[in-house]
Design a protein around this motif. Structure first.
Motif, mmCIF file in Angstrom:
data_model
loop_
_atom_site.group_PDB
_atom_site.id
_atom_site.type_symbol
_atom_site.label_atom_id
_atom_site.label_comp_id
_atom_site.label_asym_id
_atom_site.label_seq_id
_atom_site.Cartn_x
_atom_site.Cartn_y
_atom_site.Cartn_z
ATOM 1 N N GLU A 1 0.802 -1.217 0.000
ATOM 2 C CA GLU A 1 0.000 0.000 0.000
ATOM 3 C C GLU A 1 0.840 1.275 0.000
ATOM 4 O OE1 GLU A 1 -3.420 0.364 -0.156
ATOM 5 O OE2 GLU A 1 -3.296 -1.752 -0.721
ATOM 6 N N GLY A 2 2.151 1.111 0.039
ATOM 7 C CA GLY A 2 3.025 2.272 0.000
ATOM 8 C C GLY A 2 3.196 2.988 1.323
ATOM 9 N N LEU A 3 2.804 2.335 2.412
ATOM 10 C CA LEU A 3 2.968 2.934 3.729
ATOM 11 C C LEU A 3 4.353 2.674 4.298
ATOM 12 C CD1 LEU A 3 -0.430 1.975 5.446
ATOM 13 C CD2 LEU A 3 0.080 3.905 3.953
ATOM 14 N N LEU A 4 4.942 1.558 3.903
ATOM 15 C CA LEU A 4 6.231 1.120 4.424
ATOM 16 C C LEU A 4 7.160 0.815 3.260
ATOM 17 C CD1 LEU A 4 7.658 0.239 7.165
ATOM 18 C CD2 LEU A 4 6.990 -2.095 6.543
ATOM 19 N N PRO A 5 8.394 1.358 3.269
ATOM 20 C CA PRO A 5 9.312 1.042 2.175
ATOM 21 C C PRO A 5 9.698 -0.438 2.195
ATOM 22 C CG PRO A 5 10.442 2.238 3.918
ATOM 23 C CD PRO A 5 8.984 2.271 4.259
ATOM 24 N N ALA A 6 9.930 -0.979 1.034
ATOM 25 C CA ALA A 6 10.328 -2.387 0.940
ATOM 26 C C ALA A 6 11.710 -2.570 1.552
ATOM 27 C CB ALA A 6 10.345 -2.827 -0.520
ATOM 28 N N GLY A 7 11.978 -3.782 2.047
ATOM 29 C CA GLY A 7 13.291 -4.079 2.582
ATOM 30 C C GLY A 7 14.325 -4.193 1.468
ATOM 31 N N GLU A 8 15.594 -4.182 1.849
ATOM 32 C CA GLU A 8 16.674 -4.308 0.871
ATOM 33 C C GLU A 8 16.868 -5.782 0.536
ATOM 34 O OE1 GLU A 8 21.456 -3.330 0.452
ATOM 35 O OE2 GLU A 8 20.297 -2.606 2.177
ATOM 36 N N LEU A 9 16.728 -6.112 -0.744
ATOM 37 C CA LEU A 9 16.848 -7.504 -1.174
ATOM 38 C C LEU A 9 18.270 -8.021 -0.930
ATOM 39 C CD1 LEU A 9 14.814 -7.631 -4.522
ATOM 40 C CD2 LEU A 9 14.212 -8.646 -2.317
ATOM 41 N N THR A 10 18.349 -9.145 -0.255
ATOM 42 C CA THR A 10 19.633 -9.796 -0.023
ATOM 43 C C THR A 10 19.738 -11.094 -0.821
ATOM 44 O OG1 THR A 10 18.707 -10.887 1.945
ATOM 45 C CG2 THR A 10 19.883 -8.795 2.267
ATOM 46 N N SER A 11 18.606 -11.556 -1.335
ATOM 47 C CA SER A 11 18.529 -12.728 -2.205
ATOM 48 C C SER A 11 17.188 -12.636 -2.921
ATOM 49 C CB SER A 11 18.630 -14.024 -1.388
ATOM 50 O OG SER A 11 17.489 -14.192 -0.571
ATOM 51 N N ARG B 1 -1.567 7.002 4.122
ATOM 52 C CA ARG B 1 -0.719 7.071 2.929
ATOM 53 C C ARG B 1 -0.403 8.528 2.583
ATOM 54 N NH1 ARG B 1 -3.918 5.051 -0.376
ATOM 55 N NH2 ARG B 1 -3.353 2.867 -0.126
ATOM 56 N N GLU B 2 -1.404 9.400 2.665
ATOM 57 C CA GLU B 2 -1.183 10.821 2.381
ATOM 58 C C GLU B 2 -0.206 11.427 3.377
ATOM 59 O OE1 GLU B 2 -2.270 12.703 -0.205
ATOM 60 O OE2 GLU B 2 -2.907 10.747 -0.983
ATOM 61 N N VAL B 3 -0.344 11.047 4.634
ATOM 62 C CA VAL B 3 0.559 11.558 5.669
ATOM 63 C C VAL B 3 1.980 11.069 5.416
ATOM 64 C CG1 VAL B 3 1.139 11.448 8.123
ATOM 65 C CG2 VAL B 3 -1.237 11.803 7.420
ATOM 66 N N ILE B 4 2.122 9.790 5.090
ATOM 67 C CA ILE B 4 3.450 9.215 4.845
ATOM 68 C C ILE B 4 4.117 9.900 3.656
ATOM 69 C CG2 ILE B 4 4.690 7.138 4.129
ATOM 70 C CD1 ILE B 4 3.766 7.129 7.062
ATOM 71 N N LEU B 5 3.344 10.152 2.601
ATOM 72 C CA LEU B 5 3.894 10.839 1.422
ATOM 73 C C LEU B 5 4.392 12.229 1.809
ATOM 74 C CD1 LEU B 5 1.285 9.870 -1.336
ATOM 75 C CD2 LEU B 5 3.672 9.118 -1.179
ATOM 76 N N ALA B 6 3.639 12.899 2.694
ATOM 77 C CA ALA B 6 4.056 14.229 3.136
ATOM 78 C C ALA B 6 5.319 14.146 3.981
ATOM 79 C CB ALA B 6 2.929 14.892 3.923
ATOM 80 N N VAL B 7 5.378 13.145 4.858
ATOM 81 C CA VAL B 7 6.555 12.963 5.713
ATOM 82 C C VAL B 7 7.802 12.722 4.878
ATOM 83 C CG1 VAL B 7 7.636 11.387 7.365
ATOM 84 C CG2 VAL B 7 5.283 12.157 7.736
ATOM 85 N N ASP B 8 7.661 11.954 3.806
ATOM 86 C CA ASP B 8 8.809 11.569 2.986
ATOM 87 C C ASP B 8 9.163 12.598 1.919
ATOM 88 O OD1 ASP B 8 9.131 9.242 4.394
ATOM 89 O OD2 ASP B 8 7.962 8.006 3.018
ATOM 90 N N ASP B 9 8.398 13.679 1.822
ATOM 91 C CA ASP B 9 8.651 14.709 0.808
ATOM 92 C C ASP B 9 9.570 15.775 1.379
ATOM 93 O OD1 ASP B 9 8.658 16.620 -1.125
ATOM 94 O OD2 ASP B 9 6.485 16.963 -1.152
#
Length: 210
Positions: free
Chosen positions: A23-33, A65-73
């Protein structure tokens, strides 16, 4: 850390964590495999923020989601960020125009002008206040609006406390989260404090003498 440890540390189930990522609320983790990802402290903090907005603040996933987008901008000013958060908290009302609501809107506009508040026309909170004033009038308690100035005085003091707390955070990532937490969780705190104060005042005014 793996997603299982992230789940244990935050108390959020693995399926829910994956849902937040989709849903775009949490960034994906860094792929290690191909089928493994690593998560860090930023994920822990973000999950705790999401749960606070959801469980205590009562925001919808869309509003979060709107709040998170604002936080990350990084281009979003603190003032605009605060507006985004507040907009997500204020309920929207779809009411037909009538004499009662129009009179209430005039009352709100007069309050804003008298206090010199920098609140734009069409502000969702101003409309919510107008709806509340019209509702108490329709219920036969129009006199309750006499407490409006007292409420406004208290609101100004609380707002200053909110923003003074925000100003104490220098790092942007901490500052923007403090805006979110202070606004959303602050509403819940103030409501609880008001209830306790009402209980105390009621007992002093109407309770049995002790």
């Amino acid at each position: 850390m793996r997603i299982g440890e992230l789940s244990r540390r935050t108390g959020v189930s693995i399926p829910t964590i994956k849902f937040y990522v989709r849903e775009g609320l949490l960034p994906a983790g860094e792929l290690t495999s191909p089928n493994q990802a690593a998560y860090g402290e930023t994920h822990v903090q973000r999950l705790r923020l999401i749960r606070a907005l959801l469980d205590v603040g009562g925001l919808s996933v869309a509003a979060i989601r709107e709040v998170i987008l604002a936080v990350d901008d990084p281009e979003r000013s603190v003032h605009k960020l605060l507006g985004t958060v507040a907009s997500g908290l204020v309920p929207r009302y779809d009411r037909e125009s009538h004499a009662g609501i129009e009179e209430a809107r005039k009352q709100v506009a007069a309050l804003i002008a008298a206090r010199g508040w920098r609140v734009q026309q069409g502000n969702p909170a101003a409309e919510a206040l107008a709806v509340a004033l019209a509702a108490v009038d329709e219920a036969g308690h129009g006199g309750f609006s006499q407490v409006l100035d007292a409420y406004a005085d208290a609101a100004e003091r609380v707002a200053r406390a909110d923003l003074n707390y925000v100003a104490g955070n220098v790092a942007r990532e901490v500052l923007v989260e403090s805006v979110v937490v202070g606004t959303v969780i602050g509403d819940a705190m103030f409501s609880a404090l008001r209830r306790m104060a009402q209980t105390d005042t009621s007992d002093r005014m109407y309770g049995e003498a002790t």
